[in-house]
Design an enzyme around this catalytic site. Structure first.
Site, PDB file in Angstrom:
ATOM      1  N   GLU A 128       0.832  -1.204   0.000  1.00 16.94           N
ATOM      2  CA  GLU A 128       0.000   0.000   0.000  1.00 16.94           C
ATOM      3  C   GLU A 128       0.865   1.252   0.000  1.00 16.94           C
ATOM      4  O   GLU A 128       0.928   1.975   0.989  1.00 16.94           O
ATOM      5  CB  GLU A 128      -0.950  -0.027   1.200  1.00 16.94           C
ATOM      6  CG  GLU A 128      -0.316  -0.629   2.419  1.00 16.94           C
ATOM      7  CD  GLU A 128      -1.270  -0.954   3.538  1.00 16.94           C
ATOM      8  OE1 GLU A 128      -2.300  -1.600   3.274  1.00 16.94           O
ATOM      9  OE2 GLU A 128      -0.955  -0.571   4.674  1.00 16.94           O
ATOM     10  N   ARG A 157       5.475  19.764   6.030  1.00 15.77           N
ATOM     11  CA  ARG A 157       6.457  18.694   6.278  1.00 15.77           C
ATOM     12  C   ARG A 157       7.825  19.182   6.762  1.00 15.77           C
ATOM     13  O   ARG A 157       8.401  18.560   7.649  1.00 15.77           O
ATOM     14  CB  ARG A 157       6.598  17.817   5.034  1.00 15.77           C
ATOM     15  CG  ARG A 157       5.274  17.106   4.683  1.00 15.77           C
ATOM     16  CD  ARG A 157       5.425  16.106   3.557  1.00 15.77           C
ATOM     17  NE  ARG A 157       6.109  14.925   3.999  1.00 15.77           N
ATOM     18  CZ  ARG A 157       7.376  14.676   3.808  1.00 15.77           C
ATOM     19  NH1 ARG A 157       8.128  15.506   3.117  1.00 15.77           N
ATOM     20  NH2 ARG A 157       7.913  13.585   4.281  1.00 15.77           N
ATOM     21  N   CYS A 162       2.870  33.723  11.046  1.00 19.37           N
ATOM     22  CA  CYS A 162       3.386  34.510  12.162  1.00 19.37           C
ATOM     23  C   CYS A 162       3.965  33.640  13.265  1.00 19.37           C
ATOM     24  O   CYS A 162       3.605  33.752  14.437  1.00 19.37           O
ATOM     25  CB  CYS A 162       2.302  35.441  12.684  1.00 19.37           C
ATOM     26  SG  CYS A 162       1.958  36.701  11.448  1.00 19.37           S
ATOM     27  N   GLU A 163       4.769  32.693  12.882  1.00 23.16           N
ATOM     28  CA  GLU A 163       5.673  31.979  13.766  1.00 23.16           C
ATOM     29  C   GLU A 163       6.704  31.358  12.851  1.00 23.16           C
ATOM     30  O   GLU A 163       6.563  31.421  11.628  1.00 23.16           O
ATOM     31  CB  GLU A 163       4.946  30.940  14.626  1.00 23.16           C
ATOM     32  CG  GLU A 163       4.109  29.949  13.877  1.00 23.16           C
ATOM     33  CD  GLU A 163       3.303  29.082  14.848  1.00 23.16           C
ATOM     34  OE1 GLU A 163       3.913  28.194  15.450  1.00 23.16           O
ATOM     35  OE2 GLU A 163       2.088  29.289  14.980  1.00 23.16           O
TER      36      GLU A 163
HETATM   37  C1  LIG Z   1       0.437   5.914   5.614  1.00 27.35           C
HETATM   38  C2  LIG Z   1       0.248   4.507   5.364  1.00 27.35           C
HETATM   39  C3  LIG Z   1       0.740   3.937   4.186  1.00 27.35           C
HETATM   40  C4  LIG Z   1       1.528   4.695   3.153  1.00 27.35           C
HETATM   41  O1  LIG Z   1       2.833   4.989   3.565  1.00 27.35           O
HETATM   42  P1  LIG Z   1       3.879   5.655   2.559  1.00 27.35           P
HETATM   43  O2  LIG Z   1       5.108   5.842   3.358  1.00 27.35           O
HETATM   44  O3  LIG Z   1       3.310   6.947   2.087  1.00 27.35           O
HETATM   45  O4  LIG Z   1       4.072   4.748   1.415  1.00 27.35           O
HETATM   46  C5  LIG Z   1       0.471   2.601   3.981  1.00 27.35           C
HETATM   47  N1  LIG Z   1      -0.216   1.866   4.879  1.00 27.35           N
HETATM   48  C6  LIG Z   1      -0.710   2.400   6.019  1.00 27.35           C
HETATM   49  C7  LIG Z   1      -1.489   1.539   6.953  1.00 27.35           C
HETATM   50  C8  LIG Z   1      -0.479   3.717   6.293  1.00 27.35           C
HETATM   51  O5  LIG Z   1      -0.953   4.228   7.442  1.00 27.35           O
END
Ligand SMILES: *Cc1c(COP(=O)(O)O)cnc(C)c1O
Length: 412
Positions: free
Chosen positions: A259, A298, A328-329
């Protein structure tokens, strides 16, 4: 994408603006797919939380991706973008039973990461197949914010609680069809990742009806020159081989799932902002842009290093600048970084602005969130408009006459 195309987009749609290159997303998707061509059934579920614009979701759907979601709202975005329910996996952390039931009723794959909800869900819906999120207690990566596999982590069901998990499965007669881990956001060391995978394989043997094993994500992309990037080809070769071996032992061709979020969309994104002021102090030259951590958090939140280039003067002499925002920080994007000479009005481009950038943007300081533009086959398409003042006040309730009386009394 060429600088000239980016400059034209900033001119057409105004700044600040997010720009995404569909070609890069496509090539990253294909690269990861090809890296695992040795596996019979591969499934990539794009992590929607990285960048959740409907057009981006539609693009990934058209490539054959599935969708990884962490909230019922992301599930609904996925359905709206055209994903079939069975192509969506719901992997939340610490959400209510009701939210999980709502997602399940929509037909998406449920992934449960704690024993309490697992037992409650299993008792009520023993027929619904469920994936379980395991915590193998392996720390992959150095940043404590994003390493989620270690012993204190709130994510997943500890491998030490597998006996308890199995008791719940036995008593409720629920069907576990998948086993999942997501160790952290950086696969820096393939051997560490393979080690965690071994723990997953070991525990997978306890479940007799698996359809898939989900290895989460953590693919690292380079942010600045010299950064380590996950060697997905090497990982594909090694993990794919081991996975096939496991399938033979298990006696069934399972699906290998990932994922990825960042890997697919980070490098496709460019954030463009104009320099309002160049301010020379006794020690530093500041370039103040018409944006801040309200649009790109980030660097301040994670210490992330987004390369910054001056696309208005890409051949100019390099000088040192501290690039800062208008909040403003303190909001520093780059501290004494080398950039081609900056004049007020120049457009700076922040690289790697596809993942966790727009989705983390806010209205802090009552600023509008920027528009998003998709660069597709040589054309720029507006895929989200810039917010307006109406958006800022749209949900606010102006209670009439709330303070009238006080005024009257004061007047008497
Ligand atoms: C955030 C997340 C991802 C994706 O992570 P990446 O570092 O963006 O690839 C995949 N699985 C779960 C459960 C997440 O919380």
């Amino acid at each position: 994408m060429k600088n000239a195309d980016l400059l034209k987009i900033a001119k057409t749609f105004g700044d600040p603006v997010y720009v995404y290159d569909s070609e890069k997303i496509t090539s990253q998707f294909n690269r990861l797919t090809n890296a695992f061509s040795n596996v019979k059934h591969l499934r990539l579920n794009y992590a929607a939380k990285a960048l959740s614009n409907l057009s981006i979701l539609k693009l990934l759907n058209s490539l054959g991706s599935g969708l990884d979601t962490v909230s019922i709202q992301e599930v609904n975005l996925g359905l709206l973008a055209g994903f079939k329910p069975e192509s969506i996996i719901f992997t939340p952390n610490g959400v209510s039973l009701e939210e999980i039931e709502e997602a399940s009723a929509l037909g998406v794959q449920i992934n449960i990461d704690n024993l309490s909800i697992l037992e409650q869900f299993g008792n009520k819906h023993p027929d619904v197949p469920v994936c379980v999120r395991i915590n193998p207690h392996v720390m992959a990566g150095g940043n404590s914010n994003i390493s989620v596999g270690h012993i204190d982590s709130k994510f997943g069901i500890s491998i030490h609680q597998i006996p308890h998990l199995l008791r719940i499965v036995e008593v409720t007669k629920m069907n576990i069809n998948g086993i999942h881990m997501h160790t952290g956001s950086d696969i820096l060391d393939i051997d560490v990742f393979l080690y965690a995978s071994e723990i997953l394989f070991e525990n997978a043997k306890n479940f007799k009806n698996l359809d898939f094993i989900d290895f989460g994500s953590g693919f690292k992309v380079p942010y600045k020159s010299g950064d380590i990037e996950t060697n997905v080809e090497e990982l594909g070769k090694k993990l794919g081989k081991r996975f096939n071996q496991f399938c033979t032992e298990y006696g069934k061709d399972l699906t290998l799932a990932f994922e990825p979020g960042k890997f697919l969309v980070s490098e496709a994104g460019h954030f463009l902002a104009k320099v309002n002021v160049v301010k020379q102090t006794t020690s530093t030259v500041f370039a103040s842009i018409d944006s801040g951590f309200n649009h790109l958090i980030r660097p301040m939140l994670y210490g992330a290093n987004h390369s910054i280039i001056n696309i208005s003067n890409s051949n100019g002499r390099e000088r040192y600048y501290s690039v800062v925002g208008y909040i403003c920080e303190t909001d520093t994007f780059g501290n004494n970084v080398r950039i081609n000479e900056i004049s007020e009005g120049d457009i700076l481009c922040f690289k790697n602005a596809g993942a966790y950038c727009f989705t983390m943007a806010s209205n802090y300081n009552s600023r509008f969130r920027p528009p998003e533009v998709l660069w597709h086959e040589g054309k720029a398409h507006l895929i989200r408009e810039r917010e307006t003042f109406d958006d800022l006040i749209k949900n606010q309730v102006d209670v009439k006459n709330l303070f009238e009386k006080k005024k009257e009394k004061a007047g008497v």
